[in-house]
Scaffold this active site. Structure first.
Site, PDB file in Angstrom:
ATOM      1  N   ASP A 227      36.049 119.860 102.234  1.00 27.87           N
ATOM      2  CA  ASP A 227      35.631 119.146 101.019  1.00 27.87           C
ATOM      3  C   ASP A 227      36.247 119.871  99.831  1.00 27.87           C
ATOM      4  O   ASP A 227      35.554 120.456  98.994  1.00 27.87           O
ATOM      5  CB  ASP A 227      34.103 119.066 100.907  1.00 27.87           C
ATOM      6  N   ILE A 228      37.567 119.845  99.796  1.00 28.23           N
ATOM      7  CA  ILE A 228      38.308 120.618  98.802  1.00 28.23           C
ATOM      8  C   ILE A 228      38.452 119.793  97.524  1.00 28.23           C
ATOM      9  O   ILE A 228      39.097 118.741  97.523  1.00 28.23           O
ATOM     10  CB  ILE A 228      39.691 121.021  99.377  1.00 28.23           C
ATOM     11  N   GLU A 229      37.805 120.270  96.469  1.00 32.54           N
ATOM     12  CA  GLU A 229      37.804 119.534  95.199  1.00 32.54           C
ATOM     13  C   GLU A 229      38.373 120.379  94.066  1.00 32.54           C
ATOM     14  O   GLU A 229      38.191 120.081  92.894  1.00 32.54           O
ATOM     15  CB  GLU A 229      36.372 119.054  94.875  1.00 32.54           C
ATOM     16  N   ALA A 230      39.019 121.496  94.446  1.00 33.14           N
ATOM     17  CA  ALA A 230      39.683 122.350  93.465  1.00 33.14           C
ATOM     18  C   ALA A 230      40.975 122.848  94.110  1.00 33.14           C
ATOM     19  O   ALA A 230      41.166 122.651  95.304  1.00 33.14           O
ATOM     20  CB  ALA A 230      38.789 123.535  93.097  1.00 33.14           C
TER      21      ALA A 230
ATOM     22  N   TYR B 296      37.399 128.929  95.399  1.00 33.86           N
ATOM     23  CA  TYR B 296      38.245 128.977  96.584  1.00 33.86           C
ATOM     24  C   TYR B 296      39.675 128.563  96.282  1.00 33.86           C
ATOM     25  O   TYR B 296      39.923 127.711  95.427  1.00 33.86           O
ATOM     26  CB  TYR B 296      37.679 128.102  97.700  1.00 33.86           C
TER      27      TYR B 296
END
Ligand SMILES: *[C@@H]1O[C@H](CO)[C@@H](O)[C@H](O)[C@H]1NC(C)=O
Ligand SMILES: *[C@@H]1O[C@H](CO)[C@@H](O)[C@H](O)[C@H]1NC(C)=O
Length: 293
Positions: free
Chosen positions: A145-148, A105
């Site tokens: 929950d953005i981890e990239a 994403y």
């Protein structure tokens, strides 16, 4: 009991009540964690994040991934509609969580953010589409929950989603940043100041989690977060068992006797968030700590 004895007790109850927090949990990434309906009817949780919409943005066809629970491409996740409605009828808010630790994403422009927002509205919120992955149920909001990615245009996405609240039912916005401040992926979005709840991941992050019997790094990070980000309240995000994360697990007795009293006294406390329902059920964590949350 005489009234002069009752009054102090009533005041104590009011003070205690004002500190009562809620439990948020992630559901979706383990086919053995039981149904969504059972998760909600456990009575343990106020918020359930459906994990995750793993692919979206940059022109990609969005993909919902609920592990072994159902197969979105075969249309079998629409059966979750009645579970979602049953959760909501019990006062549990159900949100769709975007991202996760391993997804595909990113957002390429403000227009791209708007088209993702429109997709989410039409497919999971109050809009309409012939291909709603979870059927007719209208979710309560969207969890980031953005981890990239570097976080570009996620502020636009948050603002675009918030706009839909004007069409009737409020769209809740929540986020799950890592505890080191500022978050590498969510800072842009969080600086909008429009998020309702921020459940900070105090795990897999040794510099700010509970470790070796010390709560100092955790409380210091909590102070930084609540003074740097505007949100309705903040939640202490934790692994529900020592197996649920690489580090950061807090045994229930330590949580109850040390950590919760400390962060409640610092402020902006909303409750705890747990990763995830599967480990919570195995370890009985929520049930053990609930009356102190
Ligand atoms: C707290 O954080 C500091 C700085 O990152 C680190 O050096 C220290 O080891 C941490 N304390 C604990 C108990 O982990
Ligand atoms: C879970 O914890 C609750 C609260 O302490 C307790 O009543 C219950 O028996 C526990 N359940 C299991 C399976 O251990």
């Amino acid at each position: 009991m005489a009234t002069n004895q009752l009054l102090p007790l009533l005041l104590l109850a009011l003070v205690a009540g004002s500190h009562a927090g809620s439990i948020a949990v992630y559901w979706g990434q383990n086919g053995n964690e039981g149904t969504l309906a059972d998760t909600c009817s456990s009575g343990l949780y106020a918020y359930v994040n459906l994990a995750f919409l793993t692919t979206f943005g940059n022109g990609q066809t969005p993909v919902l991934n609920l592990a072994g629970h159902c197969d979105p491409s075969a249309g079998t996740c629409t059966s979750l509609s009645s579970d979602i409605q049953s959760c909501q009828s019990q006062g549990v808010k159900v949100l769709l969580s975007l991202g996760g630790a391993s997804g595909s994403y990113s957002l390429s422009s403000a227009d791209d953010a708007q088209s993702v927002a429109n997709y989410l509205w039409d497919n999971f919120l109050g809009g309409s589409s012939s291909s709603r992955p979870l059927g007719d149920a209208v979710l309560d909001g969207i969890d980031f929950d953005i981890e990239a990615t570097n976080g570009d245009f996620f502020d636009d996405l948050a603002k675009d989603l918030a706009q839909f609240s004007s069409q009737g039912k409020k769209v809740y916005l929540t986020a799950a940043p890592q505890c080191p401040y500022p978050d590498a992926h969510l800072n842009t979005a969080l600086q909008t100041g429009i998020f309702d709840y921020v459940w900070i991941q105090f795990y897999n992050n040794p510099s700010c989690e509970y470790s070796s019997g010390s709560i100092d790094n955790l409380t210091s990070a909590w102070r930084t977060w609540i003074s740097s980000v505007t949100a309705t309240s903040f939640f202490l995000g934790l692994p529900a068992s020592s197996a649920a994360a690489g580090s950061g697990y807090i045994p229930p007795d330590v949580l109850i006797s040390q950590v919760l009293p400390a962060i409640k006294s610092i402020g902006k406390y909303g409750g705890i968030m747990l990763w995830n329902r599967y480990y919570d059920e195995l370890n009985n964590y929520s049930a053990t700590v609930k009356s102190s949350v």
